[in-house]
Design an enzyme around this catalytic site. Structure first.
Site, PDB file in Angstrom:
ATOM      1  N   GLU A 264       0.848  -1.200   0.000  1.00 52.88           N
ATOM      2  CA  GLU A 264       0.000   0.000   0.000  1.00 52.88           C
ATOM      3  C   GLU A 264       0.877   1.241   0.000  1.00 52.88           C
ATOM      4  O   GLU A 264       1.824   1.339   0.788  1.00 52.88           O
ATOM      5  CB  GLU A 264      -0.907   0.053   1.245  1.00 52.88           C
ATOM      6  CG  GLU A 264      -1.957  -1.035   1.314  1.00 52.88           C
ATOM      7  CD  GLU A 264      -2.797  -0.923   2.600  1.00 52.88           C
ATOM      8  OE1 GLU A 264      -2.785   0.154   3.247  1.00 52.88           O
ATOM      9  OE2 GLU A 264      -3.459  -1.922   2.946  1.00 52.88           O
ATOM     10  N   GLU A 319     -13.452   5.460  -1.204  1.00 52.53           N
ATOM     11  CA  GLU A 319     -14.359   4.653  -0.375  1.00 52.53           C
ATOM     12  C   GLU A 319     -15.111   5.579   0.584  1.00 52.53           C
ATOM     13  O   GLU A 319     -14.601   5.933   1.645  1.00 52.53           O
ATOM     14  CB  GLU A 319     -13.575   3.598   0.404  1.00 52.53           C
ATOM     15  CG  GLU A 319     -12.916   2.550  -0.469  1.00 52.53           C
ATOM     16  CD  GLU A 319     -12.243   1.458   0.342  1.00 52.53           C
ATOM     17  OE1 GLU A 319     -12.901   0.448   0.647  1.00 52.53           O
ATOM     18  OE2 GLU A 319     -11.066   1.635   0.682  1.00 52.53           O
ATOM     19  N   LYS A 322     -15.694   4.715   4.458  1.00 51.79           N
ATOM     20  CA  LYS A 322     -14.596   4.579   5.401  1.00 51.79           C
ATOM     21  C   LYS A 322     -14.794   5.517   6.583  1.00 51.79           C
ATOM     22  O   LYS A 322     -15.102   6.691   6.413  1.00 51.79           O
ATOM     23  CB  LYS A 322     -13.270   4.924   4.701  1.00 51.79           C
ATOM     24  CG  LYS A 322     -12.681   3.783   3.895  1.00 51.79           C
ATOM     25  CD  LYS A 322     -11.843   2.897   4.790  1.00 51.79           C
ATOM     26  CE  LYS A 322     -11.083   1.872   3.963  1.00 51.79           C
ATOM     27  NZ  LYS A 322      -9.798   1.535   4.520  1.00 51.79           N
ATOM     28  N   GLU A 328      -9.605   9.822   4.723  1.00 53.29           N
ATOM     29  CA  GLU A 328      -9.755   8.370   4.660  1.00 53.29           C
ATOM     30  C   GLU A 328     -10.654   7.930   3.510  1.00 53.29           C
ATOM     31  O   GLU A 328     -10.539   6.812   3.016  1.00 53.29           O
ATOM     32  CB  GLU A 328     -10.322   7.832   5.978  1.00 53.29           C
ATOM     33  CG  GLU A 328      -9.298   7.697   7.082  1.00 53.29           C
ATOM     34  CD  GLU A 328      -8.198   6.712   6.732  1.00 53.29           C
ATOM     35  OE1 GLU A 328      -8.514   5.576   6.348  1.00 53.29           O
ATOM     36  OE2 GLU A 328      -7.013   7.091   6.803  1.00 53.29           O
TER      37      GLU A 328
END
Length: 497
Positions: A264, A319, A322, A328
């Site tokens: 990541e 997303e 999240k 985030e």
């Protein structure tokens, strides 16, 4: 949203992992209120030539959708399943049977991530992590798949202490009872250390000690580079320093031959204006563009120059579900509709991951290319390549600037689009490269600027440029179009009749 131009190029370099090509892949998270159907996800991956993905689970529908695509897939044992697998060999065997054997080889599963950042997020479960790795590996051996699929576990770079200078780095000693057997497992199975690297967080938590440009891979003057006083190695970015810190931390435990893959890394494109001012579209674009260029340029790290570290970008989609701060929810390259959040800006050659759904790419003369080779390629394009080079004549829209590179760019791009942008049609013996920056200027409009592809596909890859032509020479010397046509006719009568 205004979308700038970009090219992201994959993949042409040597990796430390089993001699395979290094790559840039993407993580696919699913915390979305309107998650695209797996077939839509795969369609996006294919359209963008994304050849490596990491899933945070082993979703059956996604694995079926990925079947027969050739895309290399890293699947995961979710943290919530880790306890059961780490305590039972039979549970691990059932998991491999259902999630690997049932799909392989149609779905090209190449790695299993056992948990995610277990040592920092689930410390009470860490004690069974190595068992889980071993049980999964045993199940793969029983199915004769261990030679094809690596087993490892992503760890957070936060467990590396005293990380700068990298040569002084070591793992949190309290984790050694898990780390040492884990590293022994990775070494004995020929696997790699999976490392999550987030310069964004390092920068945010440094209270101004880490310069933004150092976090973003931006060029630094020599006097601004960070120097490891023990090795005298110079560091120009946080990413390299973190990866090398991991290498030195492993060496501190007497492990020196385990390669690293970054599972990541990325940068958020949006954050809270008060608390996350550097989570911006521009910074996300800069970081990911520079990261991809860095991986694919065979740069390596100061400790291991020339050995690129394959990396999965976090992540494919934003997303929105999240939890946590605004940032985030905003790490994605695309929104749920497959629309790019921003369009990366990168130039290079090879296969391409381009988060530009307009697919407006161009073929240009490579910067710094040898002028004689450019001239030969220009001659070929205007001759055997059947490119209409009349716009390059003196007095015509694309005559200026009157240089070999500029004229070659027009000829290369015209050929590239005549061939429907097929693989290999923007190479010209290495003097051309793909870009999403539109080279059109003034009244000189390039073929790709209209957003359409050519339909002349009678030879997908450019043949050898051994045949000669004086067409481009005539163009550069300002001869009239009649002369060009006569010369062209003579060439075709010799070459094809």
């Amino acid at each position: 949203m205004s979308v700038a131009c970009m090219v992201v190029v994959l993949l042409a370099m040597v990796s430390a992992v089993d001699g395979e090509d290094a790559f840039v892949g993407v993580n696919i998270g699913t915390a979305m209120s309107d998650m695209p159907h797996p077939t839509q996800v795969v369609a996006l991956l294919k359209s963008q030539h994304i050849r490596h993905v990491r899933l945070y689970d082993s979703d059956t529908a996604m694995l079926l959708a990925l079947a027969n695509t050739g895309i290399q897939v890293a699947i995961s044992v979710p943290n919530e399943q880790l306890l059961g697998i780490g305590q039972s060999n039979s549970t691990a065997a059932n998991w491999v049977s259902q999630n690997v054997v049932a799909h392989y080889p149609a779905t090209n599963i190449t790695a299993i991530c056992v948990g995610s950042e277990v040592l920092t997020t689930l410390p009470n479960t860490a004690s069974i992590l190595v068992n889980a790795l071993k049980f999964i590996q045993s199940a793969l051996i029983a199915s004769n798949l261990n030679a094809h699929i690596k087993v490892s576990t992503p760890i957070s770079s936060s467990i590396i202490l005293d990380s700068f200078p990298p040569s002084q780095a070591f793992f949190n000693h309290s984790l050694n009872p898990v780390l040492v057997p884990m590293l022994k497992f990775l070494q004995s199975t020929g696997s790699y250390l999976m490392l999550n690297v987030y310069p964004y967080y390092d920068y945010m938590q440094s209270n101004g000690v880490i310069p933004l440009d150092y976090a973003l891979f931006e060029p630094l003057p020599a006097n601004k580079e960070a120097v490891d006083s023990n090795t005298l190695l110079h560091y120009t970015n946080v990413f390299d320093a973190t990866v090398d810190a991991a290498y030195f931390a492993m060496a501190d435990l007497n492990f020196t031959n385990i390669p690293i893959i970054v599972t990541e890394s990325g940068w958020p494109s949006k954050g809270d204006s008060a608390n996350e001012p550097d989570a911006t579209l521009e910074n996300a674009n800069t970081y990911n563009s520079n990261l991809i260029k860095h991986v694919l340029n065979k740069t390596g790290t100061p400790k291991h120059p020339g050995i690129a570290v394959s990396t999965y970008i976090y992540e494919l989609y934003n997303e929105d579900l999240k939890p946590g701060p605004v940032s985030e929810k905003n790490w994605g390259l695309f929104d749920e509709n497959g629309k790019p959040i921003y369009v990366l800006h990168l130039i290079g050659s090879g296969s391409m991951l381009a988060n530009d759904t307009t697919n407006q790419t161009y073929c240009t003369a490579r910067e710094g290319a040898d002028e004689k080779m450019l001239q030969a390629a220009l001659d070929w394009a205007c001759g055997a390549g059947k490119v209409d080079c009349s716009p390059l004549l003196q007095g015509q829209p694309c005559y200026e600037p009157d240089s070999v590179a500029a004229h070659a760019t027009y000829a290369f791009d015209t050929y590239y689009h005549k061939m429907a942008k097929a693989p290999g049609t923007c190479d010209f013996n290495g003097v051309a490269e793909i870009t999403t920056t539109n080279p059109s200027h003034g009244t000189c409009t390039f073929p790709g600027s209209g957003g359409t592809n050519g339909t002349f596909v009678a030879n997908a890859s450019a043949p050898s440029m051994n045949s000669t032509s004086s067409v481009s020479s005539a163009i550069n010397s300002g001869k009239d179009s009649y002369s060009i046509l006569i010369i062209g006719a003579m060439i075709w009568s010799v070459v094809f009749l």
